[in-house]
Design a protein around this motif. Structure first.
Motif, PDB file in Angstrom:
ATOM      1  N   LYS A 158      26.665  13.254 -12.921  1.00 17.59           N
ATOM      2  CA  LYS A 158      25.641  12.431 -12.289  1.00 17.59           C
ATOM      3  C   LYS A 158      24.589  12.011 -13.300  1.00 17.59           C
ATOM      4  O   LYS A 158      24.184  12.805 -14.158  1.00 17.59           O
ATOM      5  CB  LYS A 158      24.984  13.190 -11.140  1.00 17.59           C
ATOM      6  N   ASP A 159      24.161  10.780 -13.155  1.00 19.35           N
ATOM      7  CA  ASP A 159      23.085  10.224 -13.978  1.00 19.35           C
ATOM      8  C   ASP A 159      21.942   9.862 -13.034  1.00 19.35           C
ATOM      9  O   ASP A 159      22.085   8.982 -12.184  1.00 19.35           O
ATOM     10  CB  ASP A 159      23.592   8.981 -14.716  1.00 19.35           C
ATOM     11  N   ASN A 160      20.812  10.584 -13.165  1.00 22.19           N
ATOM     12  CA  ASN A 160      19.670  10.388 -12.262  1.00 22.19           C
ATOM     13  C   ASN A 160      20.073  10.502 -10.790  1.00 22.19           C
ATOM     14  O   ASN A 160      19.669   9.701  -9.944  1.00 22.19           O
ATOM     15  CB  ASN A 160      19.007   9.029 -12.517  1.00 22.19           C
ATOM     16  N   GLY A 161      20.925  11.473 -10.500  1.00 18.55           N
ATOM     17  CA  GLY A 161      21.322  11.735  -9.131  1.00 18.55           C
ATOM     18  C   GLY A 161      22.471  10.897  -8.610  1.00 18.55           C
ATOM     19  O   GLY A 161      22.931  11.106  -7.490  1.00 18.55           O
ATOM     20  N   LYS A 162      22.956   9.952  -9.411  1.00 18.90           N
ATOM     21  CA  LYS A 162      24.047   9.076  -8.988  1.00 18.90           C
ATOM     22  C   LYS A 162      25.337   9.489  -9.680  1.00 18.90           C
ATOM     23  O   LYS A 162      25.392   9.633 -10.895  1.00 18.90           O
ATOM     24  CB  LYS A 162      23.716   7.625  -9.332  1.00 18.90           C
ATOM     25  N   THR A 163      26.404   9.665  -8.907  1.00 17.01           N
ATOM     26  CA  THR A 163      27.702  10.025  -9.468  1.00 17.01           C
ATOM     27  C   THR A 163      28.254   8.868 -10.290  1.00 17.01           C
ATOM     28  O   THR A 163      28.351   7.737  -9.805  1.00 17.01           O
ATOM     29  CB  THR A 163      28.711  10.387  -8.361  1.00 17.01           C
ATOM     30  N   VAL A 164      28.603   9.149 -11.543  1.00 18.22           N
ATOM     31  CA  VAL A 164      29.118   8.114 -12.432  1.00 18.22           C
ATOM     32  C   VAL A 164      30.543   8.417 -12.909  1.00 18.22           C
ATOM     33  O   VAL A 164      31.223   7.537 -13.442  1.00 18.22           O
ATOM     34  CB  VAL A 164      28.196   7.913 -13.647  1.00 18.22           C
ATOM     35  N   ALA A 165      30.991   9.657 -12.750  1.00 16.74           N
ATOM     36  CA  ALA A 165      32.336  10.031 -13.188  1.00 16.74           C
ATOM     37  C   ALA A 165      32.680  11.396 -12.603  1.00 16.74           C
ATOM     38  O   ALA A 165      31.828  12.083 -12.027  1.00 16.74           O
ATOM     39  CB  ALA A 165      32.435  10.064 -14.708  1.00 16.74           C
ATOM     40  N   GLY A 166      33.934  11.783 -12.760  1.00 12.35           N
ATOM     41  CA  GLY A 166      34.368  13.088 -12.292  1.00 12.35           C
ATOM     42  C   GLY A 166      35.868  13.151 -12.117  1.00 12.35           C
ATOM     43  O   GLY A 166      36.594  12.211 -12.473  1.00 12.35           O
ATOM     44  N   CYS A 167      36.324  14.252 -11.540  1.00  9.90           N
ATOM     45  CA  CYS A 167      37.763  14.416 -11.363  1.00  9.90           C
ATOM     46  C   CYS A 167      38.041  15.525 -10.355  1.00  9.90           C
ATOM     47  O   CYS A 167      37.385  16.566 -10.373  1.00  9.90           O
ATOM     48  CB  CYS A 167      38.418  14.778 -12.703  1.00  9.90           C
ATOM     49  N   GLN A 168      38.984  15.282  -9.478  1.00 11.75           N
ATOM     50  CA  GLN A 168      39.447  16.315  -8.550  1.00 11.75           C
ATOM     51  C   GLN A 168      40.726  16.934  -9.105  1.00 11.75           C
ATOM     52  O   GLN A 168      41.631  16.227  -9.544  1.00 11.75           O
ATOM     53  CB  GLN A 168      39.711  15.727  -7.169  1.00 11.75           C
ATOM     54  N   VAL A 169      40.788  18.259  -9.066  1.00  8.06           N
ATOM     55  CA  VAL A 169      41.892  19.011  -9.651  1.00  8.06           C
ATOM     56  C   VAL A 169      42.509  19.901  -8.576  1.00  8.06           C
ATOM     57  O   VAL A 169      41.795  20.514  -7.783  1.00  8.06           O
ATOM     58  CB  VAL A 169      41.398  19.878 -10.826  1.00  8.06           C
ATOM     59  N   GLN A 170      43.839  19.959  -8.571  1.00  9.59           N
ATOM     60  CA  GLN A 170      44.546  20.887  -7.692  1.00  9.59           C
ATOM     61  C   GLN A 170      45.003  22.076  -8.534  1.00  9.59           C
ATOM     62  O   GLN A 170      45.630  21.896  -9.581  1.00  9.59           O
ATOM     63  CB  GLN A 170      45.752  20.201  -7.058  1.00  9.59           C
ATOM     64  N   LEU A 171      44.685  23.293  -8.086  1.00 10.20           N
ATOM     65  CA  LEU A 171      44.966  24.508  -8.850  1.00 10.20           C
ATOM     66  C   LEU A 171      45.847  25.444  -8.040  1.00 10.20           C
ATOM     67  O   LEU A 171      45.706  25.549  -6.825  1.00 10.20           O
ATOM     68  CB  LEU A 171      43.666  25.228  -9.197  1.00 10.20           C
TER      69      LEU A 171
END
Length: 381
Positions: free
Chosen positions: A65-78
């Motif tokens: 997050k940049d200043n509270g806004k989601t800008v990237a990420g990833c969901q992972v299955q484990l």
């Protein structure tokens, strides 16, 4: 599995990005972010994760997050696989909002940190539709292209129809025989209707019938999978069933995933009856029109055989294509889209070094293929 919920600050472009790691089952904020992306995919949403969790996967994700806004990420299955340790499985990720090179680099580095800190032994990352820009930072961080024979398979090619065109243009782009089949089906009494939750089992039985005729295994194999998918996706309009009818008989059915600008025909089934009336072509055409009316821009027929497509493209039309699923889909026009594919990662530095020295070739051997086929049945279903 150890608790992974934590936060840390990452420096990026002179200021901090807030990295949050979480295993929260339902995450509407993350789903909204994935939905906002031009190539966002339903398999990166927490709703998809909730369905997968029912079948033994632990779902986790990190967000930047940049200043509270989601800008990237990833969901992972484990998932832990006995003596072989913990496996990680990523489909159509990571997700990067602004595909700026530095942010993509940070996201890949955070994914590497995430996998290492959660004790993963082996991971496979299937990139987004427009994920070619992620290949270089992945390779710089020790990821390498998944050997073609190593399971599980990831989609490498698909066919996409431009829904911003007028219906007449879409029809004109079709192969003449396909266009004639569509018209024949509608004139000969095939009707196409939208289904509901009550039609899930009918669809599934038609899918099983088609798989048996093709000599393939149903995927997903769980009898209740589509019921749970419907439960989580229907609340937000991400799932549709269409049926091709001959009188009161359901001859063919399709399960589609409408997701932002994309309308994906994910799974299909056909009884094999009334083939001369072309029920499948009628169903595809009615879905194309429905998707266009609903404001979607891309109609995705979901997967072409990449080997056959590469051979076809190399021949440049010098030989006719054999009659198969590929040729059927190509008959609807549209454009072939080659996808960036999948990458592997071993957090253990010794294993990564061995891979650089050529051990990865072992993963494409017959022995490895047999092992991963068994592993596939245990883990990736």
């Amino acid at each position: 599995m150890d608790d992974i919920n934590r936060r840390r600050l990452i420096r990026h472009d002179g200021h901090g990005l807030d990295s949050t790691w979480s295993d929260r089952p339902h995450d509407p904020e993350w789903d909204d972010f994935v939905f906002s992306l031009p190539d966002g995919h339903h398999e990166q949403t927490s709703r998809w994760g909730q369905v997968r969790a029912r079948y033994g996967w632990k779902i986790a994700r990190f967000t930047l997050k940049d200043n509270g806004k989601t800008v990237a990420g990833c969901q992972v299955q484990l998932r832990t696989v006995g003596r072989f340790g913990k496996a990680a499985y990523i489909t159509y990720g990571p997700c990067v909002g602004c595909r700026e090179e530095r942010l993509t680099k940070v996201c890949v580095e955070e994914l590497k940190e995430f996998l290492g800190s959660t004790g993963v032994t082996f991971s496979i990352v299937g990139l987004p539709y427009e994920g070619d820009d992620m290949i270089r930072p992945l390779e710089k961080n020790g990821f390498f292209r998944k050997p073609a024979r190593l399971h599980p398979r990831f989609m490498e090619a698909t066919l996409v129809i431009d829904l911003t065109k007028q219906p007449e243009e879409i029809l004109a782009d079709m192969r003449p025989s396909t266009r004639n089949n569509v018209r024949r089906a509608l004139k000969k009494g095939i009707s196409v209707v939208e289904g509901s939750a009550e039609d899930i089992e009918t669809f599934r039985q038609l899918m099983l019938t088609l798989c048996k005729r093709r000599g393939t295994s149903p995927n997903p194999p769980q009898p209740d999978f589509f019921h749970y998918l419907w439960k989580h996706f229907s609340e937000v309009g991400w799932i549709k069933i269409f049926k091709a009818m001959h009188g009161h008989e359901t001859v063919a059915a399709a399960l589609a995933i409408p997701f932002r600008n994309w309308f994906r025909v994910w799974k299909v089934g056909w009884s094999g009856q009334y083939g001369n009336l072309k029920p499948n072509e009628a169903m595809e055409w009615e879905m194309i029109q429905y998707a266009r009316r609903s404001g979607h821009h891309h109609f995705d027929l979901v997967e072409l055989d990449p080997t056959q497509i590469r051979e076809m493209l190399s021949r440049a039309g010098s030989e006719p294509m054999p009659q198969n699923t590929n040729s059927y889909k190509l008959g609807f026009g549209g454009k072939i889209k080659m996808l960036p594919g999948a990458y592997c990662y071993f957090p253990n530095p010794l294993v990564r070094t061995a891979m650089r020295l050529g051990l990865f070739k072992l993963l494409d051997s017959s022995l490895a293929v047999k092992f991963t086929q068994m592993y596939d049945k245990t883990v990736y279903t």
